[in-house]
Design an enzyme around this catalytic site. Structure first.
Site, PDB file in Angstrom:
ATOM      1  N   HIS A 138      20.337  61.923   0.186  1.00 36.70           N
ATOM      2  CA  HIS A 138      19.987  63.339   0.319  1.00 36.70           C
ATOM      3  C   HIS A 138      19.356  63.791  -0.990  1.00 36.70           C
ATOM      4  O   HIS A 138      20.036  63.941  -1.996  1.00 36.70           O
ATOM      5  CB  HIS A 138      21.239  64.157   0.636  1.00 36.70           C
ATOM      6  CG  HIS A 138      20.967  65.610   0.899  1.00 36.70           C
ATOM      7  ND1 HIS A 138      19.700  66.141   0.877  1.00 36.70           N
ATOM      8  CD2 HIS A 138      21.805  66.641   1.184  1.00 36.70           C
ATOM      9  CE1 HIS A 138      19.767  67.435   1.131  1.00 36.70           C
ATOM     10  NE2 HIS A 138      21.024  67.758   1.321  1.00 36.70           N
ATOM     11  N   HIS A 171      17.701  67.595   9.350  1.00 38.96           N
ATOM     12  CA  HIS A 171      18.283  67.637   8.008  1.00 38.96           C
ATOM     13  C   HIS A 171      19.320  66.508   7.923  1.00 38.96           C
ATOM     14  O   HIS A 171      19.364  65.805   6.933  1.00 38.96           O
ATOM     15  CB  HIS A 171      18.912  69.011   7.763  1.00 38.96           C
ATOM     16  CG  HIS A 171      19.410  69.199   6.375  1.00 38.96           C
ATOM     17  ND1 HIS A 171      18.602  69.031   5.279  1.00 38.96           N
ATOM     18  CD2 HIS A 171      20.645  69.514   5.898  1.00 38.96           C
ATOM     19  CE1 HIS A 171      19.321  69.241   4.177  1.00 38.96           C
ATOM     20  NE2 HIS A 171      20.553  69.533   4.526  1.00 38.96           N
ATOM     21  N   CYS A 188      19.419  72.944  -1.219  1.00 38.84           N
ATOM     22  CA  CYS A 188      18.796  71.801  -0.531  1.00 38.84           C
ATOM     23  C   CYS A 188      17.569  72.151   0.293  1.00 38.84           C
ATOM     24  O   CYS A 188      16.858  71.260   0.746  1.00 38.84           O
ATOM     25  CB  CYS A 188      19.841  71.080   0.306  1.00 38.84           C
ATOM     26  SG  CYS A 188      21.197  70.507  -0.731  1.00 38.84           S
TER      27      CYS A 188
END
Lengths: 205, 394
Positions: free
Chosen positions: B322, B287, B154
């Protein structure tokens, strides 16, 4: 600008070396490539005497493809009822560089390059530029890929991509006294029409 | 010294809230979410909301002039759209000898999983692996003589920006197009589901009732350039990439450490490299995935570094989902849009404070607020934590 030296290269670790470097309890939880990659990294670090490098980098063409294939097989036979959390965790390409960091408690810079035939050289370039500029003084740079039975059977299964069954680890340092083997003067990576080439410019000491 | 800075002179952006920069800006400002019922992925888990880009593969092929695109990876298509928009900032005369740095993890898995256990056709382009996806983008545009791919789950796209900066500072190139691209795939939707970190409702980062993340997709690429090069060609400079930090949490392959050691170190290193103090930061783009674990860990790290009076923090994950390997560059692009248009993105989905978390920004900031330095965080599996600082160019 600092000079950049290679102070250790480890590859082709034996089963015996893997057993001596990784405890059986730990080894049981790891796939074949992870075990070999970790042992190779530990060996290179031990040879160089640099236990805690500033950077850990890995270059891999296909990542832990054996675990990815297990999930694909699961999906092919059971559809989306499949639940393989451990395999999923181990299927991302950065799992090897992370494993080395977790095992050695290293909070330094950590990155994984996956760019076909020049994956390792890209990782090497990141370390080279960082050491040369003084942002880092040492780096562990690895290359790791595995060939599974499926790919032995059909090397073009995932398309025209070249890779081999390999685990190798280099330790780079700014300090010639760390048992330098040779100097890296430059890493030159070039792309042309979908194809890459790379050259590691070395000089003897 | 000044002439050595790395600046941003172009952005291309595709996400669930827009297929170009201006659509993204409008929806980011309004806080309009693109997380919804899945339309293109074709997974049987219809109950899981996702942040899909609202374009079919066929539509993207048309936009890119690609024929016979049935087996072309969506990761490639999203990436190519974003690179196309970013390159639009460069006049044709400088569109040669550029470097492309892309971050991805899924790459061609969307096509592989469609065919498996059948192999990919011999003429597939791109093929399965990450590097091939980047190279197909490079080949499509024909203006790149350097290409590489970072795959740190990620945080891939943020690490691409960090490496792009390093290539410029190291004198390898003057202009680097860097970012990341990721498409939804059944492979990773089911993978995240097996880890039990997907929320069946729209995600609620930092909220007491948060129960996981929504997966999203998209791509963003930035034109990074040596400041002297940008000045010499009289380019419009959008922001300065003033700091970068990368650290490994070294705790667990997928869980974050309770104290957020990796996140703390990444943010601390970003500040040090920008030669800034915590008090200089005007906004943190977190995040903030919406998982119980990540948000608590990131909050602990922010409190440790910035204290109780931390700058405004928000996560935009409830708008886009996400976007995994693309999230770093998508959210960095959001930071620049916000900074240059004098607003801060509100944290959608938040209503109930949680004592283990920071309280995110939920109200509008004064329209004349000064936003000089913003921090953008991106953390990945494997504890691959990164943070950058973007500064207003003056």
């Amino acid at each position: 600008m600092n000079k950049v030296y290679v102070s250790a290269i480890a590859n082709k670790v034996s089963e015996e070396e893997i057993r001596s470097l990784i405890s059986p309890a730990k080894a049981r939880r790891l796939g074949m490539l992870q075990k070999r990659a970790l042992a190779t990294a530990l060996k290179a670090l031990a040879v160089s005497g640099i236990e805690m490098p500033d950077m850990i980098l890995n270059g891999t063409v296909m990542g832990c493809i054996e675990t990815s294939l297990r999930i694909l097989d699961g999906m092919a036979s059971d559809g989306e009822k499949v639940a393989m959390p451990t395999a999923f965790m181990q299927s991302t390409h950065n799992t090897v560089a992370s494993l080395i960091a977790i095992h050695t408690g290293n909070h330094g810079y950590n990155a994984t390059y996956s760019h076909g035939a020049v994956s390792f050289e890209c990782a090497l370039q990141d370390a080279f530029l960082s050491i040369r500029s003084g942002q880092a003084s040492s780096a562990l740079v690895c290359r790791n890929d595995e060939i599974t039975p499926l790919m032995r059977q059909n090397p073009k299964f995932f398309g025209n991509v070249q890779f081999s069954d390999v685990s190798e680890a280099w330790v780079l340092t700014a300090n010639r006294d760390d048992g330098a083997l040779f100097e890296i003067e430059d890493i030159v990576i070039t792309h042309r029409n979908g194809t890459d080439s790379a050259e590691i410019v070395k000089s003897e000491l | 010294m000044t002439a050595d800075r790395v600046v941003i002179t172009g952005i291309g952006l595709v996400s669930a809230i827009g297929s170009n920069l201006s659509e993204n800006l409008a929806n980011l400002r309004q806080g309009k979410s693109g997380v919804s019922e899945m339309e293109f992925l074709g997974s049987e888990h219809k109950g899981l909301p996702v942040g899909e880009v609202k374009l079919s593969n066929r539509q993207m092929c048309e936009m890119l002039g690609i024929v016979d695109g049935e087996l072309v990876s969506r990761t490639f298509l999203l990436g190519a759209l974003a690179v196309k928009e970013a390159l639009g900032f460069l006049p044709p005369v400088v569109r040669g000898g550029l470097a492309l740095v892309s971050g991805t993890t899924v790459a061609g898995m969307d096509v592989t999983e469609k065919l498996y256990p059948e192999p990919l056709p011999a003429d597939s382009d791109p093929v399965h692996d990450c590097g091939s996806n980047t190279n197909s983008i490079a080949k499509y545009f024909g203006c790149f003589d350097y290409a590489t791919t970072i795959s740190t789950a990620c945080s891939s796209a943020l690490n691409s920006l960090i490496f792009g900066k390093r290539l410029i500072e190291g004198g390898v190139r003057d202009i680097v197009v860097a970012g990341g691209t990721e498409a939804l795939s059944k492979f990773h939707l089911n993978g995240f589901k097996s880890l039990m970190i997907l929320d069946e409702r729209r995600c609620r980062p930092f909220d007491k009732t948060r129960a996981g993340l929504n997966l999203g997709e998209g791509a963003a690429f930035m034109v990074l350039e040596r400041e002297s090069s940008a000045i010499a060609r009289n380019a419009s400079i959008l922001a300065v990439l003033s700091g970068a930090g990368n650290a490994c949490d070294a705790y667990h392959q997928t869980a974050s450490s309770p104290g957020g050691e990796g996140a703390f170190l990444a943010m601390e290193r970003a500040l040090a490299s920008a030669r800034l103090a915590p008090a200089d930061i005007d906004y943190i783009s977190a995040h903030g995935t919406g998982t119980p674990d990540n948000d608590a860990s990131e909050s602990a790290a922010i409190k440790r570094l910035f204290g109780q009076n931390h700058p405004p923090v928000s996560s935009t994950k409830a708008l886009t989902g996400h976007t995994t390997s693309a999230s770093g560059s998508i959210e960095a692009a959001f930071c620049i849009l916000a900074m240059n248009n004098r607003f801060l993105p509100k944290n959608a989905g938040f209503s109930t404070p949680d004592e283990s978390c920071i309280t995110p920004l939920t109200s509008d900031v004064a329209p004349d607020c000064r936003i000089d330095n913003v921090m953008c965080n991106s953390f990945g599996f494997g504890g691959n934590d990164s943070s950058i600082i973007l500064s207003r160019y003056e």
